[in-house]
Design an enzyme around this catalytic site. Structure first.
Site, PDB file in Angstrom:
ATOM      1  N   HIS A  89       7.924 -12.630   3.505  1.00 19.10           N
ATOM      2  CA  HIS A  89       7.993 -12.024   2.164  1.00 19.10           C
ATOM      3  C   HIS A  89       6.902 -10.968   1.987  1.00 19.10           C
ATOM      4  CE1 HIS A  89       8.569 -11.897  -2.246  1.00 19.10           C
ATOM      5  NE2 HIS A  89       7.248 -11.795  -2.289  1.00 19.10           N
ATOM      6  N   GLU A  90       5.692 -11.285   2.413  1.00 10.20           N
ATOM      7  CA  GLU A  90       4.596 -10.326   2.265  1.00 10.20           C
ATOM      8  C   GLU A  90       4.800  -9.112   3.172  1.00 10.20           C
ATOM      9  OE1 GLU A  90       2.829 -10.628  -0.208  1.00 10.20           O
ATOM     10  OE2 GLU A  90       3.383 -12.705  -0.640  1.00 10.20           O
ATOM     11  N   HIS A 131       6.868  -6.626   1.412  1.00  7.28           N
ATOM     12  CA  HIS A 131       6.123  -5.720   0.531  1.00  7.28           C
ATOM     13  C   HIS A 131       5.506  -4.571   1.328  1.00  7.28           C
ATOM     14  CE1 HIS A 131       6.619  -7.849  -3.149  1.00  7.28           C
ATOM     15  NE2 HIS A 131       5.969  -8.937  -2.756  1.00  7.28           N
ATOM     16  N   HIS A 142       6.261  -0.560   0.802  1.00  7.46           N
ATOM     17  CA  HIS A 142       5.216   0.450   0.642  1.00  7.46           C
ATOM     18  C   HIS A 142       5.389   1.576   1.639  1.00  7.46           C
ATOM     19  CE1 HIS A 142       0.647   1.484   0.501  1.00  7.46           C
ATOM     20  NE2 HIS A 142       1.325   2.194  -0.377  1.00  7.46           N
TER      21      HIS A 142
END
Length: 230
Positions: A102-103, A106, A110
């Site tokens: 999940h991270e 991100h 970005h």
């Protein structure tokens, strides 16, 4: 003037959102702890999954750091650093690999200029200031009987609500990317796919709850302001 800010019927507006928040927090903790105890069949740690996924998506220059505390995992877009809590960083559970992916989602957002993330990053300074400063203006407005101060406080708080609203698609998209990454790269087997999704869905509830509380509070403040002007 102080009385209606603390002892008024409009507080009932917050009750459903607060109850939902308590449920969401309980759900994410219980789900995370449940799947933290179940080892992923492939045996990779959260760090190994995150590092592999970053590298395979052209993000070799994004470092992974150990963060303090539980459920403190996050991607820092300002410093381009991915931080994982110890149980995720070192763990090889379904919860660990799911949160790590999940991270990474991100970080990929970005890198690809995902619009909702860019918008969230842009409004963060205003939202951060607004979430705290709003109450100063609102309290001052009620105490001094100055409606413009109340309005300013509500506008500032509205920026914080907007931040919460933009956060929802950012988080849901990161979870969707995580599931695709885990599946496409073979970090979870078919039998574990739904378990990984449960972990991420539970985490998403906390953002929905935060949004519900923020909107409820904004509605309450608008009602208080309007009642004052009658």
């Amino acid at each position: 003037m102080f009385f209606p800010m603390y002892f008024d019927p409009t507080y009932i507006i917050l009750i459903p959102a607060i109850i939902f928040t308590m449920y969401a927090q309980s759900k994410v903790k219980s789900t995370f702890q449940r799947y933290l105890q179940i080892r992923a069949q492939k045996g990779y740690t959260g760090f190994e999954v995150a590092r592999a996924l970053l590298d395979r998506n052209g993000l070799r220059d994004v470092p992974i750091e150990l963060s303090q505390g539980s459920l403190s995992d996050h991607y820092d877009p300002r410093n381009r650093v991915l931080r994982l809590s110890r149980e995720v960083y070192q763990g090889n559970s379904i919860a660990s690999v799911s949160v790590a992916a999940h991270e990474v989602g991100h970080a990929i957002q970005h890198a690809h200029g995902y619009v909702p993330l860019s918008l969230r990053n842009a409004i963060f300074p205003v939202a951060s200031f607004g979430s705290s400063a709003a109450w100063i203006f609102i309290f001052a407005g009620f105490i001094l009987a100055l409606n413009p101060l109340i309005d300013l406080g509500i506008y500032l708080f509205g920026a914080a609500v907007l931040f919460q609203a933009v956060t929802l698609p950012v988080e849901f998209n990161a979870s969707s990317r995580a599931m695709d990454l885990l599946d496409a790269n073979g970090f979870v087997v078919r039998e574990e796919y739904n378990s990984a999704r449960r972990v991420l869905n539970a985490a998403a509830l906390t953002y929905v709850a935060a949004m519900a509380v923020a909107v409820s509070q904004l509605i309450r403040l608008i009602i208080l302001r309007n009642n004052r002007r009658r």
